[in-house]
Design an enzyme around this catalytic site. Structure first.
Site, PDB file in Angstrom:
ATOM      1  CG  PHE A 158      -0.248   0.480   2.484  1.00 55.73           C
ATOM      2  CD1 PHE A 158      -0.204   1.842   2.809  1.00 55.73           C
ATOM      3  CD2 PHE A 158       0.393  -0.417   3.334  1.00 55.73           C
ATOM      4  CE1 PHE A 158       0.447   2.276   3.958  1.00 55.73           C
ATOM      5  CE2 PHE A 158       1.041   0.021   4.482  1.00 55.73           C
ATOM      6  CZ  PHE A 158       1.070   1.369   4.795  1.00 55.73           C
ATOM      7  CE  LYS A 182      -3.170  -8.105  -4.354  1.00 51.91           C
ATOM      8  NZ  LYS A 182      -3.645  -7.132  -3.326  1.00 51.91           N
ATOM      9  CB  SER A 235       4.250  -7.266   5.880  1.00 49.10           C
ATOM     10  OG  SER A 235       3.387  -8.317   5.547  1.00 49.10           O
ATOM     11  CB  CYS A 291      10.561  -0.684   2.910  1.00 53.53           C
ATOM     12  SG  CYS A 291      11.378  -0.189   1.396  1.00 53.53           S
ATOM     13  CD  GLU A 396       8.000  -2.888   8.505  1.00 51.05           C
ATOM     14  OE1 GLU A 396       7.407  -3.958   8.301  1.00 51.05           O
ATOM     15  OE2 GLU A 396       8.539  -2.216   7.605  1.00 51.05           O
TER      16      GLU A 396
HETATM   17  P1  NAD Z   1       1.150  -6.667   3.145  1.00 48.10           P
HETATM   18  O1  NAD Z   1       2.082  -7.786   3.288  1.00 48.10           O
HETATM   19  O2  NAD Z   1       0.010  -6.554   4.094  1.00 48.10           O
HETATM   20  O3  NAD Z   1       0.472  -6.678   1.691  1.00 48.10           O
HETATM   21  C1  NAD Z   1       1.245  -6.767   0.503  1.00 48.10           C
HETATM   22  C2  NAD Z   1       0.412  -7.430  -0.591  1.00 48.10           C
HETATM   23  O4  NAD Z   1       0.108  -8.773  -0.217  1.00 48.10           O
HETATM   24  C3  NAD Z   1      -0.928  -6.734  -0.832  1.00 48.10           C
HETATM   25  O5  NAD Z   1      -1.167  -6.697  -2.206  1.00 48.10           O
HETATM   26  C4  NAD Z   1      -1.928  -7.603  -0.078  1.00 48.10           C
HETATM   27  O6  NAD Z   1      -3.204  -7.597  -0.684  1.00 48.10           O
HETATM   28  C5  NAD Z   1      -1.303  -8.992  -0.140  1.00 48.10           C
HETATM   29  N1  NAD Z   1      -1.536  -9.796   1.060  1.00 48.10           N
HETATM   30  C6  NAD Z   1      -1.552  -9.355   2.353  1.00 48.10           C
HETATM   31  N2  NAD Z   1      -1.723 -10.398   3.190  1.00 48.10           N
HETATM   32  C7  NAD Z   1      -1.810 -11.513   2.439  1.00 48.10           C
HETATM   33  C8  NAD Z   1      -1.992 -12.911   2.725  1.00 48.10           C
HETATM   34  N3  NAD Z   1      -2.095 -13.352   3.964  1.00 48.10           N
HETATM   35  N4  NAD Z   1      -2.041 -13.773   1.689  1.00 48.10           N
HETATM   36  C9  NAD Z   1      -1.901 -13.342   0.426  1.00 48.10           C
HETATM   37  N5  NAD Z   1      -1.734 -12.039   0.098  1.00 48.10           N
HETATM   38  C10 NAD Z   1      -1.684 -11.133   1.076  1.00 48.10           C
HETATM   39  O7  NAD Z   1       2.020  -5.324   3.152  1.00 48.10           O
HETATM   40  P2  NAD Z   1       1.484  -3.821   3.188  1.00 48.10           P
HETATM   41  O8  NAD Z   1       0.959  -3.520   4.554  1.00 48.10           O
HETATM   42  O9  NAD Z   1       0.633  -3.529   2.008  1.00 48.10           O
HETATM   43  O10 NAD Z   1       2.853  -3.025   2.970  1.00 48.10           O
HETATM   44  C11 NAD Z   1       3.692  -2.625   4.015  1.00 48.10           C
HETATM   45  C12 NAD Z   1       4.879  -3.545   4.141  1.00 48.10           C
HETATM   46  O11 NAD Z   1       5.607  -3.571   2.921  1.00 48.10           O
HETATM   47  C13 NAD Z   1       5.877  -3.108   5.194  1.00 48.10           C
HETATM   48  O12 NAD Z   1       6.283  -4.228   5.922  1.00 48.10           O
HETATM   49  C14 NAD Z   1       7.027  -2.539   4.392  1.00 48.10           C
HETATM   50  O13 NAD Z   1       8.287  -2.574   5.016  1.00 48.10           O
HETATM   51  C15 NAD Z   1       6.995  -3.425   3.193  1.00 48.10           C
HETATM   52  N6  NAD Z   1       7.676  -2.807   2.059  1.00 48.10           N
HETATM   53  C16 NAD Z   1       8.888  -3.303   1.717  1.00 48.10           C
HETATM   54  C17 NAD Z   1       9.591  -2.725   0.685  1.00 48.10           C
HETATM   55  C18 NAD Z   1      10.951  -3.223   0.302  1.00 48.10           C
HETATM   56  O14 NAD Z   1      11.467  -2.837  -0.725  1.00 48.10           O
HETATM   57  N7  NAD Z   1      11.569  -4.074   1.112  1.00 48.10           N
HETATM   58  C19 NAD Z   1       9.039  -1.643  -0.015  1.00 48.10           C
HETATM   59  C20 NAD Z   1       7.789  -1.181   0.362  1.00 48.10           C
HETATM   60  C21 NAD Z   1       7.102  -1.765   1.403  1.00 48.10           C
END
Ligand code: NAD
Length: 496
Positions: A158, A182, A235, A291, A396
C-alpha cells in the site's frame, strides 16, 4: 498555500484490465477512502480466482507474439508510455496523494522514481545480448541468449501505489514477458490510471494486465501453473510465509522484498545541521510508512553535552513539521493510510512508554492544519532510552516514531544494529572516511547510507535487503531485474 485540485472527482467502481479490455469484476467491491478526509473516492473489486485465470490466459496468449517482437519495438512502446507519464505527471502525483495521503512533493518524487524505471528498461536491448564461443570443439560453436520466461505476477503493497509495480513491470515486458499486476486494494487508483496509459501507449492486448483485489488474487497467482514467477513487495509475514514458501512449493521464480527496521547511527563528528535535516525526511517522510524509513537512531560515543544538545535540536526540528492534507502544498506530513494503521502505531508508542522509553515528543494528539478529521493523523513522536530488544525498539512500526538509543562507540552501534533481524537500509552520519568505511563493511544491510537518510538506489542499481527484509536471489531494478526476468538457454551447433 493553496489546496490543489483533486483529480478523482467522481466515485466509480474500478474494473480489471484483461486482454486490453476494462472488464467488470463479479467480486464484491470495497471502499477506497481518502485518509485525510475520510471520504470514499472509489470502490475496488475483490476479484475472483476465475478473473485471475482469465488474466493469466490472456497474458499467456499474448506471450507467443510478444516474445518474438524485437527488443527495440518493445522499447518503443515503453518510450511512448514514458512520454504519457511525463505528460500526466501532476495528475499521477495527485492521485497518489488522494488515495494514499502522502504529501504532494512525496508523490511527485514517487512519480519520478517510477518513470526512471521505465527509462532504464527502455535501454534493455544491450542487456539482452548473449555470449558466444567459437570452436568449443572442432567445428562446434556454443552460445547463450537470455530469453523471456512467460507470465509474471507482480504483487504490490500500500505504501508506494504508483512506483513499486514499476520496479518490475517495465523490465519484465521489455525482456519479452507478459504480466499480471495485483495492486494493494487500499490504493488501487494509481495502477488503474497506469493501465489507462498502457492502453493509450498501444501495448498489444494481454501483455500488461491488472487484476484488483486481495488475498484470493494473490493465492490464485501463486498457485497458477502458467505463472513463471512472482515479484512481491510487502510485509515479512506475507512475503516469507505465504509468497516465498508457496513459490518454493510450486517451483516459481520469486523475489520478495519485505519489512524493515532501519537503524541510523549518528557519530559525534557528523555535520549536525545536515544530519538533522536528513533525519526529518528519513524518520517522518511518508509518515514513516516507507521500507527505507529510519526507525532507530543510535547515538554512538560523544559527550553527554553533545548528546543533550543534539537530541534537543532533533526534537525542536520535528516539532515544526506541519501536518495536514497532502494536497495542501504547505503540508510536510500527511496522515497514516488508514485508522487501523494509526491504532497499530499508537499501540507501539504506548507499549514503548510502558517498557520504560521516555517520550520527548508525543504525536498522539497532533495539530492538524485545516478542517480534517483526526482519524488517521499522528504527529512525529520521539522516544528516548529505547531498549533495542523491546517491541518498539526491535519490530517494524511503520509510522512516524523515532526511537533514540545510545551506544558507547561505533562497534557497539554496529552490534546493536546487526542484532536486529531486518537488514534493509541502515545508515551512518559521520565526517570520518575510516568510520564510514568500517560501517559499510560490517553492517548487515542490503542498502547502506553514508550521510544519506533514505537509502533508495537509482533505477539502474539493484534494490533489495538481506535477512528478514528479503527472500529470493536476485533483486529488483537494473541488471538484477533483467536477469530475474530472463532465463539462459544454451545452444550448441556443429557447422557441417
Ligand atoms: P502486506 O504484506 O500486508 O500486503 C502486501 C500485498 O500482499 C498486498 O497486495 C496484499 O493484498 C497482499 N496480502 C496481504 N496479506 C496476504 C496474505 N495473507 N495472503 C496473500 N496475500 C496477502 O504489506 P502492506 O501492509 O501492504 O505493505 C507494508 C509492508 O511492505 C511493510 O512491511 C514494508 O516494510 C513493506 N515494504 C517493503 C519494501 C521493500 O522494498 N523491502 C518496499 C515497500 C514496502
Amino acid at each position: 498555500m493553496a489546496l490543489l485540485e483533486e483529480p478523482v472527482k467522481q466515485e466509480r467502481t474500478l474494473r480489471n484490465f484483461i486482454a486490453g479490455e476494462w472488464v467488470e469484476s463479479t467480486g464484491e467491491a470495497v471502499d477506497v477512502v481518502n485518509p485525510a478526509k475520510m471520504t470514499r473516492i472509489a470502490r475496488v473489486p475483490i476479484s475472483t480466482k476465475g478473473e485471475v485465470d482469465s488474466a493469466v490466459a490472456a497474458a499467456k496468449d499474448a506471450f507467443a507474439e510478444w516474445r518474438r517482437t524485437t527488443p527495440l519495438a518493445r522499447a518503443r512502446l515503453l518510450f511512448r508510455l514514458k512520454e504519457l507519464m511525463e505528460e500526466n505527471f501532476e495528475e499521477i502525483s495527485r492521485i497518489q496523494t488522494q488515495e494514499h495521503g502522502k504529501t504532494i512533493d512525496e508523490s511527485r518524487g514517487e512519480t519520478r522514481r517510477g518513470i526512471e524505471n521505465v527509462e532504464v528498461a527502455c535501454g534493455i536491448a544491450m542487456l539482452l545480448q548473449g555470449d558466444y564461443s567459437q570452436d568449443v570443439a572442432q567445428g562446434i560453436d556454443e552460445w547463450v541468449v537470455p530469453s523471456p520466461l512467460g507470465v509474471f505476477g507482480i504483487i504490490a503493497p500500500f505504501n508506494f501505489p504508483w512506483m513499486i509495480p514499476l520496479w518490475s513491470a517495465p523490465y519484465a515486458v521489455a525482456a519479452g514477458n507478459c504480466i499480471v499486476i495485483k495492486p494493494s486494494s487500499e490504493v488501487p487508483l494509481s495502477q488503474d490510471y497506469l493501465g489507462q496509459l498502457v492502453e493509450e501507449a498501444g501495448f498489444p492486448p494481454g501483455v500488461w494486465n491488472i487484476v484488483q483485489g486481495g488475498r484470493t488474487v494473490v493465492t490464485a497467482l501463486l498457485e497458477h501453473p502458467d505463472i513463471a514467477g512472482i515479484t512481491f513487495v510487502g510485509s515479512t509475514p506475507t512475503g516469507r510465509d505465504v509468497v516465498y514458501r508457496k513459490c518454493g512449493e510450486t517451483g516459481k521464480r520469486v523475489l520478495a522484498q519485505c519489512g524493515a527496521k532501519n537503524f541510523m547511527t549518528v557519530m559525534p563528528d557528523c555535520d549536525v545541521e545536515r544530519t538533522i535535516a536528513a533525519m526529518m525526511t528519513s524518520f517522518f517522510g511518508n509518515a514513516g510508512q516507507r521500507c527505507l524509513a529510519a526507525a532507530n537512531c543510535v547515538i554512538a560515543g560523544g559527550s553527554t553535552a553533545f548528546y543533550d544538545r543534539f537530541v534537543e535540536r532533533v526534537v525542536a526540528a520535528a516539532s515544526t513539521i506541519r501536518i495536514g492534507y497532502g494536497l495542501d502544498e504547505s503540508t510536510q506530513m500527511g496522515p497514516l493510510r488508514d485508522p487501523s494503521k494509526k491504532q497499530r502505531v499508537l499501540g507501539y508508542i504506548e507499549q514503548g512508554i510502558q517498557d520504560g522509553a521516555r517520550p520527548l515528543l508525543d504525536g498522539r494528539s497532533p495539530n492538524v492544519q485545516g478542517d480534517y478529521p483526526a482519524t488517521c493523523f499522528l504527529g512525529p513522536t520521539i522516544l528516548e532510552d529505547v531498549d533495542p530488544d523491546s517491541k518498539v525498539g526491535s519490530e517494524e512500526i511503520f509510522g512516524p516514531v523515532m526511537s533514540i538509543m545510545r551506544a558507547k562507540d561505533l562497534s557497539q552501534a554496529i552490534d546493536i544494529t546487526n542484532a536486529n533481524p531486518f537488514g534493509n537500509g541502515h545508515s551512518i552520519f559521520t565526517s570520518s572516511g575510516a568510520t564510514a568505511r568500517r560501517f559499510m563493511y560490517d553492517v548487515e544491510s542490503g542498502n547502506v547510507g553514508i550521510n544519506i537518510g533514505v537509502v533508495a538506489p537509482m533505477a539502474f542499481f539493484p534494490f533489495g535487503g538481506v535477512k528478514d527484509s528479503f527472500f529470493g536471489t536476485l533483486h529488483a531494478q537494473g541488471k538484477d531485474a533483467v536477469r530475474f526476468f530472463t532465463d539462459t538457454k544454451v545452444t550448441i551447433q556443429r557447422w557441417f
